[in-house]
Design a protein around this motif. Structure first.
Motif, PDB file in Angstrom:
ATOM      1  N   LEU A   1       0.820  -1.198   0.000  1.00 58.92           N
ATOM      2  CA  LEU A   1       0.000   0.000   0.000  1.00 58.92           C
ATOM      3  C   LEU A   1       0.861   1.259   0.000  1.00 58.92           C
ATOM      4  O   LEU A   1       0.435   2.292  -0.531  1.00 58.92           O
ATOM      5  N   VAL A   4       1.556   2.106  -3.562  1.00 60.47           N
ATOM      6  CA  VAL A   4       0.367   2.688  -4.187  1.00 60.47           C
ATOM      7  C   VAL A   4       0.272   4.163  -3.812  1.00 60.47           C
ATOM      8  O   VAL A   4      -0.018   5.014  -4.658  1.00 60.47           O
ATOM      9  N   GLU A   5       0.545   4.468  -2.556  1.00 61.24           N
ATOM     10  CA  GLU A   5       0.510   5.860  -2.105  1.00 61.24           C
ATOM     11  C   GLU A   5       1.556   6.696  -2.842  1.00 61.24           C
ATOM     12  O   GLU A   5       1.263   7.795  -3.312  1.00 61.24           O
ATOM     13  N   ASP A  17      -6.934   8.900  -0.948  1.00 66.32           N
ATOM     14  CA  ASP A  17      -6.862   7.698  -0.108  1.00 66.32           C
ATOM     15  C   ASP A  17      -6.686   6.425  -0.923  1.00 66.32           C
ATOM     16  O   ASP A  17      -7.248   5.382  -0.610  1.00 66.32           O
ATOM     17  N   ALA A  19      -4.243   4.471  -1.059  1.00 64.54           N
ATOM     18  CA  ALA A  19      -3.536   3.422  -0.337  1.00 64.54           C
ATOM     19  C   ALA A  19      -4.165   3.120   1.019  1.00 64.54           C
ATOM     20  O   ALA A  19      -3.564   2.457   1.848  1.00 64.54           O
ATOM     21  N   TYR A  20      -5.360   3.580   1.241  1.00 67.19           N
ATOM     22  CA  TYR A  20      -6.003   3.367   2.543  1.00 67.19           C
ATOM     23  C   TYR A  20      -6.342   1.899   2.758  1.00 67.19           C
ATOM     24  O   TYR A  20      -6.111   1.357   3.840  1.00 67.19           O
ATOM     25  N   THR A  21      -6.901   1.252   1.748  1.00 63.23           N
ATOM     26  CA  THR A  21      -7.225  -0.174   1.816  1.00 63.23           C
ATOM     27  C   THR A  21      -6.859  -0.820   0.485  1.00 63.23           C
ATOM     28  O   THR A  21      -6.641  -0.131  -0.519  1.00 63.23           O
ATOM     29  N   CYS A  22      -6.855  -2.129   0.468  1.00 65.13           N
ATOM     30  CA  CYS A  22      -6.603  -2.840  -0.786  1.00 65.13           C
ATOM     31  C   CYS A  22      -7.723  -2.563  -1.795  1.00 65.13           C
ATOM     32  O   CYS A  22      -7.474  -2.477  -2.992  1.00 65.13           O
ATOM     33  N   ASN A  24      -9.413   0.254  -2.064  1.00 68.18           N
ATOM     34  CA  ASN A  24      -9.122   1.586  -2.625  1.00 68.18           C
ATOM     35  C   ASN A  24      -8.000   1.508  -3.650  1.00 68.18           C
ATOM     36  O   ASN A  24      -8.045   2.178  -4.685  1.00 68.18           O
ATOM     37  N   ALA A  25      -6.986   0.691  -3.356  1.00 69.64           N
ATOM     38  CA  ALA A  25      -5.878   0.524  -4.293  1.00 69.64           C
ATOM     39  C   ALA A  25      -6.374  -0.086  -5.602  1.00 69.64           C
ATOM     40  O   ALA A  25      -5.928   0.313  -6.692  1.00 69.64           O
TER      41      ALA A  25
END
Length: 148
Positions: A1, A4-5, A17, A19-22, A24-25
């Motif tokens: 993550l 991703v960010e 956001d 990279a907040y959750t998979c 979201n990614a």
């Protein structure tokens, strides 16, 4: 993550956001990465392996939302304030519309970018793929050159 960010930051998509959750990614991939990859492939096909079509393949600033005139007919834009200066009380004719010259700075900048790209290709410093690759900034810490 974390990657991703970082990727979102290099693409100017921070604050979403990614990279907040998979999940979201995954959305980031579908909405940002996949679109850019498909656009890259289209531009690569237009440019050709030898770069003969690089002028048509380079991203245009007009395509990113500029509202400047785009045709020869718009080269002299009418000043709307003069065109609407009709005197309603006296029924007098409106003064002739003032014209202002077209700003050619964008076209000049584009011509310079195209000439520079052609020179880089001709000299062999970079390939067509390297010129058009949309994720160069993200891979800046990878061993260089990315493409040979």
């Amino acid at each position: 993550l974390a990657k991703v960010e970082r990727l979102a930051e290099t693409l100017g998509a921070q604050g979403q956001d990614a990279a907040y959750t998979c999940e979201n990614a995954q959305h980031f991939f579908l909405h940002h990465m996949k679109r850019r990859w498909e656009e890259f492939q289209k531009r690569l096909a237009i440019a050709g392996k030898d770069g003969a079509g690089i002028q048509q393949a380079l991203p245009s600033k007009r395509a990113t939302g500029s509202s400047k005139a785009t045709s020869d007919n718009d080269a002299m834009a009418v000043d709307e304030s003069a065109a609407t200066a009709d005197n309603a009380e006296g029924g007098e004719e409106a003064p002739k519309a003032k014209k202002r010259p077209h700003d050619f700075s964008e076209e000049l900048e584009r011509a310079k970018e195209v000439a520079e790209a052609k020179e880089i290709l001709k000299s062999g410093k970079r390939t067509v793929v390297a010129l058009l690759f949309p994720f160069t900034e993200f891979f800046s810490d990878a061993p260089q050159p990315l493409f040979t």
